[in-house]
Design a protein around this motif. Structure first.
Motif, PDB file in Angstrom:
ATOM      1  N   ALA A   1      36.481  54.744  81.969  1.00 44.53           N
ATOM      2  CA  ALA A   1      37.473  54.119  81.032  1.00 44.53           C
ATOM      3  C   ALA A   1      38.351  55.183  83.084  1.00 44.53           C
ATOM      4  N   ALA A   2      38.279  56.283  83.487  1.00 46.45           N
ATOM      5  CA  ALA A   2      38.969  57.190  84.571  1.00 46.45           C
ATOM      6  C   ALA A   2      38.862  56.775  85.748  1.00 46.45           C
ATOM      7  N   GLN A   3      37.034  55.572  86.022  1.00 41.10           N
ATOM      8  CA  GLN A   3      37.326  55.088  87.089  1.00 41.10           C
ATOM      9  C   GLN A   3      37.125  53.340  87.082  1.00 41.10           C
ATOM     10  N   ALA A   4      37.675  52.749  86.147  1.00 41.58           N
ATOM     11  CA  ALA A   4      37.600  51.728  86.344  1.00 41.58           C
ATOM     12  C   ALA A   4      38.568  51.124  86.798  1.00 41.58           C
ATOM     13  N   ASN A   5      38.267  50.033  87.181  1.00 40.11           N
ATOM     14  CA  ASN A   5      39.210  49.234  88.832  1.00 40.11           C
ATOM     15  C   ASN A   5      40.031  48.831  87.711  1.00 40.11           C
ATOM     16  N   VAL A   6      40.040  48.829  86.457  1.00 38.83           N
ATOM     17  CA  VAL A   6      40.848  47.572  85.286  1.00 38.83           C
ATOM     18  C   VAL A   6      40.919  48.925  83.777  1.00 38.83           C
ATOM     19  N   ASP A   7      42.435  49.971  84.612  1.00 39.63           N
ATOM     20  CA  ASP A   7      41.884  50.934  83.221  1.00 39.63           C
ATOM     21  C   ASP A   7      43.408  50.128  82.368  1.00 39.63           C
ATOM     22  N   ALA A   8      43.710  50.297  80.896  1.00 36.93           N
ATOM     23  CA  ALA A   8      44.841  49.855  80.182  1.00 36.93           C
ATOM     24  C   ALA A   8      45.723  49.669  80.313  1.00 36.93           C
ATOM     25  N   ASP A   9      46.507  50.838  81.264  1.00 42.73           N
ATOM     26  CA  ASP A   9      47.813  50.602  82.040  1.00 42.73           C
ATOM     27  C   ASP A   9      47.470  49.446  83.368  1.00 42.73           C
ATOM     28  N   LYS A  10      46.722  49.711  83.726  1.00 41.93           N
ATOM     29  CA  LYS A  10      46.911  48.074  84.721  1.00 41.93           C
ATOM     30  C   LYS A  10      46.580  47.164  84.603  1.00 41.93           C
TER      31      LYS A  10
END
Ligand code: PRX
Length: 651
Positions: free
Chosen positions: A23-32
């Motif tokens: 999640a920390a490196q993801a293109n889309v995390d929960a906020d995005k």
């Protein structure tokens, strides 16, 4: 499945949060993800318009985001662009020009790597060659090829000159080629002498010759890639070796600008009638959504090696080997052959040798790997993998867990992506850095996609009630029509719930909003993740002189998901013993090896309603060895009794 009421019994308690480091490196995390959903909710046109401006390289800006005259949609009208330039030219003045665009491995083990610059040069050469043959924007070009780099090159060259491609999967028969080439009046066919499959040559050029023998009058030229070096028949007037044609061509080709709605390709898929339908996709909307979903769902990163195991002959290969990943500047791996050649560890060998990071395959393949045994997996270091995906059919939770454990080392998120030839790109899928996954569910619609489950009156159903899967608002990569048959488009997709797209699948939503796909509710079956129309197989069967009537149903199959069972009545009361095998071969000749019935059952009569409709539902029960459902509408109960008796006799 009963059309009016859909029941589902599957309950799944296991849940998996996205791993924190992913999640920390993801293109889309929960906020995005939340930001995207909010933006769409506030103003769908602004959501799509802004994305289209940011993601695509426009030669001329569009002035309207969506023109929706149900059921016909136009996206980004007024805009002009070139889809091949989206995939190639855009990277040439960046560092990516020397990055591997395609890493290809042939079944015999030969390898080719093409950087973006090299791929661009090859595409330009072939675009020039096609223009040299007189192919113009709007002309249709058929591709019947093995999984070789020239296939991706030809796809992109067609896009570059605005000639819609129609890729015909290399497993289809001469008859199927003819049907598709004639439906779209293709001007050119691109093929190869052959392709490698399990050490054997699949003789593609022969099938094209056979298709052209009795028809396909629109075809002026055939381009042949030299791959397997087998001898082929040659027509000097018509046939050209690929190498001869591109040999003297320039590696420059100025991409022309086409309207956003210029047709990009036609891809035939099975429907509810005997004839496959040519699904038409257009340029800007398709490019936008395949690009975005590649980044969002596959979390593509610049140093990833990404491998989608599909064949480019299917939509999965179009969107997620070629158009999506290349627009994103990714490295897309392409493999020619079978997953178990020379040994059942071939895929894992490829993953290890190429350091694959993202792996996208079909549940049927996963079930086959399970059956072949863990020792083939254990032999290889799969530690480069960081994300796994599936597509094509519902994945059973057991296979999902095996995939997670054995292939993903309990670390890789799994994206179960629901979509269709018609949707162009992913519709329902986890975002791997943001979504809690549940084995067997494709989870939630992606931002911008208004998927829902409704009852037969079109009202949303409650939690855990079965219903019909629909998409309530148009999306950019939706099909625009059925080639040459807008009426079929209207009826097939918008005939049931007005202006709402009907996908043909049954589904349910659980209390957390996860969507569970329950399979097709129409006369389409899903064998190894491939769609087959029961009517298509039935028409193939009745075209055999010995057959009077045929009804085709699916029975559950441990590996393939579903297998084809055909019930056949014959002209002759006592058909020859060999007829079963003859009919199987006949279906292979008419459609292709993927449609080969697993079983042919001869019967004196088929169960019918009083109005004469074949009751396939009852046949499906018999084929599966289940109790038969409601038989009140059956005209002659003795037919069913006989069939059941026979089934018992066979068992
Ligand atoms: O029934 C659904 C199933 O495959 C159908 C679409 O088939 P096709 O157009 O050949 O495209 C396949 C590859 C995109 C759907 O109507 N299907 C596809 N993906 C899933 C699925 N069923 C359940 N889960 C999936 N992830």
């Amino acid at each position: 499945m009963n059309e009016d009421k859909i029941e589902s019994i599957l309950q799944e308690e296991r849940k998996f949060e996205p791993p924190a480091d992913f999640a920390a490196q993801a293109n889309v995390d929960a906020d995005k993800l939340q930001e995207l959903r909010d933006k769409y909710e506030q103003d769908p046109d602004a959501f799509w318009g802004d994305l289209a401006r940011e993601e695509l390289v426009w030669d001329e800006e569009f002035d309207t985001v969506l023109e929706w005259e149900p059921p016909f949609a136009k996206w980004f009208t007024g805009g002009k662009l070139n889809v091949s330039a989206q995939c190639l030219d855009r990277h040439l003045d960046t560092w990516r020009r020397n990055k591997a665009a395609i890493i290809w491995e042939g079944e015999p083990g030969d390898q080719v790597t093409l950087t973006y610059q090299q791929l661009h040069a090859e595409v330009c050469r072939f675009a020039n060659a096609l223009e040299g043959l007189g192919v113009e924007a709007g002309d249709r070009v058929a591709l019947y090829m093995p999984m070789v780099p020239e296939l991706a090159i030809a796809v992109l060259a067609c896009a570059r000159i605005g000639a819609p491609h129609s890729v015909i999967f290399g497993g289809f028969s001469a008859q199927a080629i003819r049907e598709r080439v004639e439906d779209a009046d293709c001007k050119v066919i691109i093929t190869a002498d052959g392709g490698w499959r399990r050490g054997e040559v699949i003789r593609l050029k022969d099938a094209v010759d056979e298709a052209l023998e009795k028809g396909c009058d629109s075809v002026e030229d055939v381009v042949v890639v030299r791959r397997t070096e087998n001898k082929v028949d040659w027509n000097n007037e018509r046939d050209h070796w690929w190498d001869d044609l591109v040999g003297g061509q320039s590696t420059h080709h100025e991409p022309k600008s086409f309207d956003s709605e210029h047709p990009l390709f036609i891809l035939y898929t099975s429907g509810t009638t005997g004839k496959p339908k040519g699904v038409v996709h257009t340029s800007a909307g398709y490019a936008l959504w395949t690009k975005l979903t590649s980044r969002w769902v596959f979390d593509l990163k610049d140093d990833d090696v990404y491998w989608c195991t599909a064949d480019i002959g299917w939509i999965t290969g179009h969107s997620y080997i070629v158009y999506g990943p290349l627009q994103e500047g990714a490295t897309s791996l392409m493999y020619e052959g079978a997953p178990n050649y020379p040994k059942p560890d071939r895929f894992w060998d490829i993953v290890e040798r190429h350091g694959v990071n993202t792996f996208y395959t079909a549940p049927t393949a996963i079930r086959a790997f399970m059956k072949w045994g863990e020792e083939h997996v254990d032999k290889h270091d799969l530690s480069t993998l960081r994300l796994l995906g599936t597509v094509g059919e519902p994945i059973n939770p057991e296979a999902w867990m095996w995939y997670r454990d054995k292939i993903g080392n309990n670390e890789c998120p799994i994206v179960d992506t629901w979509w269709q030839t018609e949707t162009g790109g992913h519709m329902i899928s986890p975002m791997p850095g943001a979504t809690t996954t549940v084995p067997g569910s494709a989870t939630h619609p992606l931002p911008g996609i208004e998927a829902d489950v409704v009852d037969k009156d079109g009202n949303s159903v409650g939690a855990n009630e079965g219903g019909f899967l629909v998409i309530k608002r148009p999306w950019p990569s939706m099909l625009r029509t059925v080639y040459g048959n807008p009426e079929r488009y209207k009826q097939g997709y918008f005939g049931r719930f007005g202006d709402i797209y009907f996908a043909g699948d049954g589904a349910r939503k659980d209390e957390d909003g996860n969507i569970w796909i329950m399979g097709r509710i129409d006369d389409v079956i899903n064998v190894s993740g491939h769609r087959l129309g029961t009517m298509e197989i039935e028409s193939a069967l009745v075209s055999h002189p010995a057959v009077a009537e045929a009804a085709v149903v699916a029975r559950p199959d441990e590996i393939k998901g579903q297998a084809v069972v055909a019930f056949v009545t014959t002209e002759d009361d006592e058909p020859p013993r060999s007829l079963g095998d003859d009919l199987k071969q006949h279906v292979v000749d008419e459609i292709g090896v993927i449609a080969r019935p697993a079983e042919i059952r001869f019967t004196p009569a088929l169960p019918k309603t009083r109005s004469g409709k074949i009751m396939r539902r009852l046949l499906a029960d018999i084929a599966a060895g289940r109790e038969t459902g409601d038989t009140t509408t059956l005209e002659d109960a003795s037919v069913l009794e006989k069939l059941k008796g026979e089934a018992k006799g066979q068992a």
